[in-house]
Scaffold this active site. Structure first.
Site, mmCIF file in Angstrom:
data_model
loop_
_atom_site.group_PDB
_atom_site.id
_atom_site.type_symbol
_atom_site.label_atom_id
_atom_site.label_comp_id
_atom_site.label_asym_id
_atom_site.label_seq_id
_atom_site.Cartn_x
_atom_site.Cartn_y
_atom_site.Cartn_z
ATOM 1 N N VAL A 1 5.448 11.604 5.415
ATOM 2 C CA VAL A 1 5.881 12.917 4.956
ATOM 3 C C VAL A 1 7.122 12.775 4.080
ATOM 4 O O VAL A 1 8.026 11.997 4.394
ATOM 5 C CB VAL A 1 6.200 13.831 6.165
ATOM 6 C CG1 VAL A 1 6.719 15.182 5.705
ATOM 7 C CG2 VAL A 1 4.961 14.002 7.040
ATOM 8 N N CYS A 2 7.144 13.531 2.987
ATOM 9 C CA CYS A 2 8.331 13.591 2.126
ATOM 10 C C CYS A 2 8.747 12.171 1.726
ATOM 11 O O CYS A 2 7.931 11.383 1.279
ATOM 12 C CB CYS A 2 9.439 14.359 2.860
ATOM 13 S SG CYS A 2 10.894 14.755 1.885
ATOM 14 N N GLY A 3 10.026 11.825 1.875
ATOM 15 C CA GLY A 3 10.505 10.513 1.484
ATOM 16 C C GLY A 3 9.938 9.375 2.299
ATOM 17 O O GLY A 3 10.066 8.204 1.924
#
Length: 231
Positions: A101-103
């Protein structure tokens, strides 16, 4: 009855709590679930924003078989840490599903999981995915490629976890979890994506995120990622 799930979630100094709370909640509340908060050791780490967390399981004692391995955004020094990369690569190879998720998608990249695969992340850093041979997909929604599930930040972690739960335990279990958690987002201001917010607000968000992550200029992170990916 479905087999109880074994779930590993990477925690690290500076990890983004909002990015892993979806898998932690959706999967962790399943009957008999075995939830492991994974780090190098079991000393307290502080998530972002200020969220002291005690890892439950060190890398050496991570279960051999994982139904799910999940990671959210972590600091650049974690993304490029050889010990973390090696652990994540090994654990991912043994997991039925990987949620990034995300970074956290950048760690999946340095671990070699993105090459030739469709993947997404938050709009602030999606340009970095091509450095790992990924096929970037804009939009921040959940993107599946094989057993790899990538997503934008925060609420998308719930969506990824619900979809993975459906794969592992059946759609009915996922429907029930969605109801039990009353997961039905109602964004109050309608600015939750670049398309909705418009170019001016999006540009401001890019500047804020660069300052927050010390990515201004971002070339230093790109260099670190390239070196980590080439190991």
């Amino acid at each position: 009855m479905s087999k109880a799930l074994t779930v590993g979630i990477l925690v690290a100094p500076g990890y983004a709590v909002c990015d892993v709370v979806g898998p932690q909640t959706v999967l962790g509340v399943q009957p008999g679930a075995e939830l492991h908060l994974l780090w190098k050791n079991r000393e307290t780490v502080t998530g972002w924003p200020t969220f002291p967390t005690v890892p439950t399981t060190d890398f050496a004692h991570c279960p051999e078989e994982l139904d799910v391995l999940a990671v959210g955004a972590v600091a650049p020094e974690v993304v490029t840490d050889p010990e973390v990369i090696e652990f994540f690569k090994d654990a991912a190879s043994r997991a039925k599903h990987v949620i990034a998720v995300c970074g956290g998608v950048l760690l999946a990249g340095t671990a070699g999981l993105l090459a030739g695969r469709r993947a997404t992340t938050n709009f602030h850093i999606i340009e970095l995915l091509s450095a790992f041979g990924a096929i970037p997909v804009e939009g921040g929604e959940v993107v599946r490629d094989g057993n790899l599930w990538t997503a934008g930040p925060a609420s998308a972690s719930y969506e990824a976890a619900l979809l993975v739960l459906a794969e592992l335990s059946g759609e009915q279990a996922a429907r029930e979890a969605e109801l039990d958690l009353e997961y039905a987002p109602h964004p109050p201001f309608g600015t939750g994506s670049p398309a909705l917010a418009g170019p001016e607000m999006t540009a401001d968000s890019m500047r804020r995120m660069q300052a927050l992550l010390n990515l201004d200029p971002a070339e230093s992170l790109r260099d670190g990622l390239r070196k980590a990916a080439s190991r």
